[in-house]
Motif scaffolding. Structure first.
Motif, PDB file in Angstrom:
ATOM      1  N   LYS A  11     107.400  75.656   1.070  1.00 23.34           N
ATOM      2  CA  LYS A  11     107.758  74.370   0.470  1.00 23.34           C
ATOM      3  C   LYS A  11     107.001  74.122  -0.832  1.00 23.34           C
ATOM      4  CE  LYS A  11     109.321  71.819   4.498  1.00 23.34           C
ATOM      5  NZ  LYS A  11     109.129  70.654   5.347  1.00 23.34           N
ATOM      6  N   GLU A  12     105.831  74.734  -0.944  1.00 23.07           N
ATOM      7  CA  GLU A  12     105.018  74.547  -2.153  1.00 23.07           C
ATOM      8  C   GLU A  12     105.529  75.377  -3.334  1.00 23.07           C
ATOM      9  OE1 GLU A  12     101.050  75.508  -0.951  1.00 23.07           O
ATOM     10  OE2 GLU A  12     100.847  73.702   0.272  1.00 23.07           O
ATOM     11  N   LEU A  13     106.362  76.371  -3.050  1.00 18.98           N
ATOM     12  CA  LEU A  13     106.869  77.238  -4.106  1.00 18.98           C
ATOM     13  C   LEU A  13     108.073  76.606  -4.802  1.00 18.98           C
ATOM     14  CD1 LEU A  13     106.842  80.697  -2.259  1.00 18.98           C
ATOM     15  CD2 LEU A  13     105.100  79.773  -3.791  1.00 18.98           C
ATOM     16  N   ASN A  14     108.162  76.823  -6.125  1.00 16.20           N
ATOM     17  CA  ASN A  14     109.372  76.380  -6.816  1.00 16.20           C
ATOM     18  C   ASN A  14     110.431  77.460  -6.646  1.00 16.20           C
ATOM     19  OD1 ASN A  14     109.141  78.388  -8.868  1.00 16.20           O
ATOM     20  ND2 ASN A  14     107.779  77.060 -10.068  1.00 16.20           N
ATOM     21  N   LYS A  15     111.619  77.225  -7.157  1.00 19.87           N
ATOM     22  CA  LYS A  15     112.737  78.143  -6.936  1.00 19.87           C
ATOM     23  C   LYS A  15     112.438  79.547  -7.456  1.00 19.87           C
ATOM     24  CE  LYS A  15     117.606  78.859  -7.731  1.00 19.87           C
ATOM     25  NZ  LYS A  15     118.736  78.667  -8.578  1.00 19.87           N
ATOM     26  N   ASP A  16     111.882  79.654  -8.663  1.00 22.54           N
ATOM     27  CA  ASP A  16     111.586  80.964  -9.233  1.00 22.54           C
ATOM     28  C   ASP A  16     110.526  81.706  -8.422  1.00 22.54           C
ATOM     29  OD1 ASP A  16     113.416  80.619 -11.262  1.00 22.54           O
ATOM     30  OD2 ASP A  16     111.935  79.801 -12.672  1.00 22.54           O
ATOM     31  N   GLN A  17     109.501  81.000  -7.990  1.00 19.32           N
ATOM     32  CA  GLN A  17     108.452  81.626  -7.178  1.00 19.32           C
ATOM     33  C   GLN A  17     109.020  82.097  -5.829  1.00 19.32           C
ATOM     34  OE1 GLN A  17     105.825  78.214  -7.265  1.00 19.32           O
ATOM     35  NE2 GLN A  17     104.327  79.321  -8.528  1.00 19.32           N
ATOM     36  N   LEU A  18     109.899  81.283  -5.252  1.00 19.13           N
ATOM     37  CA  LEU A  18     110.512  81.647  -3.975  1.00 19.13           C
ATOM     38  C   LEU A  18     111.397  82.890  -4.134  1.00 19.13           C
ATOM     39  CD1 LEU A  18     110.873  80.928  -1.005  1.00 19.13           C
ATOM     40  CD2 LEU A  18     112.727  79.403  -1.662  1.00 19.13           C
ATOM     41  N   GLU A  19     112.182  82.934  -5.215  1.00 18.70           N
ATOM     42  CA  GLU A  19     113.009  84.114  -5.484  1.00 18.70           C
ATOM     43  C   GLU A  19     112.139  85.356  -5.644  1.00 18.70           C
ATOM     44  OE1 GLU A  19     115.494  83.403  -8.880  1.00 18.70           O
ATOM     45  OE2 GLU A  19     116.743  81.942  -7.811  1.00 18.70           O
ATOM     46  N   GLU A  20     111.046  85.223  -6.395  1.00 22.59           N
ATOM     47  CA  GLU A  20     110.138  86.351  -6.612  1.00 22.59           C
ATOM     48  C   GLU A  20     109.514  86.809  -5.289  1.00 22.59           C
ATOM     49  OE1 GLU A  20     105.983  87.295  -8.945  1.00 22.59           O
ATOM     50  OE2 GLU A  20     107.310  85.779  -9.795  1.00 22.59           O
TER      51      GLU A  20
END
Length: 173
Positions: A11-20
């Motif tokens: 939940k703390e990750l933004n979309k780009d971080q989650l994709e990575e």
């Protein structure tokens, strides 16, 4: 890490971080790659054929000769991987029947150890539990009877052990 900790981290990750994060897992871990590939493009027939081939290779060499160092831990790992990917209880039951057919054929012709018989009994119990849990007793009753009949020639009182471990609905019904 617990599931709740992972959830909090994600939940703390933004979309780009989650994709990575997901792409790193995909590229770094073969089981994750296989799972995601199957999840996004499920080819059940291909998975069934692959699993049958893997199971067969644990019992027999390519030329049809039996293996001498049968490892049920590897067989069980293949089945676990398969059951984790397939949601259809009929497909899983069919694969369990296939496995038991291989086991019984191998045991009838090549193996007569007590530890082998314990593994046979364990796999029968697993199939019996699966069928009962998923309400498939009637559809698979004849197949179960045929498999049990194959155990009579294995030795070490294998069929007695199978009868003592399987669900009573498969005994003399």
């Amino acid at each position: 890490m617990s599931k709740s900790q992972l959830k909090k981290y994600l939940k703390e990750l933004n979309k780009d971080q989650l994709e990575e994060f997901i792409l790193d897992i995909y590229s770094d871990f073969k089981p994750a790659k296989e799972y995601i590939d199957f999840f996004l493009n499920p080819d059940v027939t291909k998975l069934v054929n692959k699993t049958q081939s893997q199971l067969y290779s644990k019992f027999y060499r390519p030329n049809g000769e039996p293996v001498t160092n049968l490892k049920f831990s590897k067989v069980n790992a293949i089945m676990k991987d398969f059951t984790n990917k397939i949601c259809d209880p009929y497909i899983v039951a069919d694969m369990m029947v296939y496995l038991l057919t291989l086991i019984c054929d191998y045991g009838r012709n090549y193996s007569y150890s007590e530890s082998f018989v314990r593994s046979v009994i364990s796999n029968f119990k697993r199939l019996s539990n699966w069928l009962v849990t998923n309400g498939l007793e009637k559809e698979y009753h004849q197949k179960m009877e045929n498999l049990i009949a194959m155990t009579y020639s294995i030795g070490w009182n294998c069929s007695d052990g199978v009868y003592s471990e399987i669900d009573p609905c498969f005994i003399n019904a």
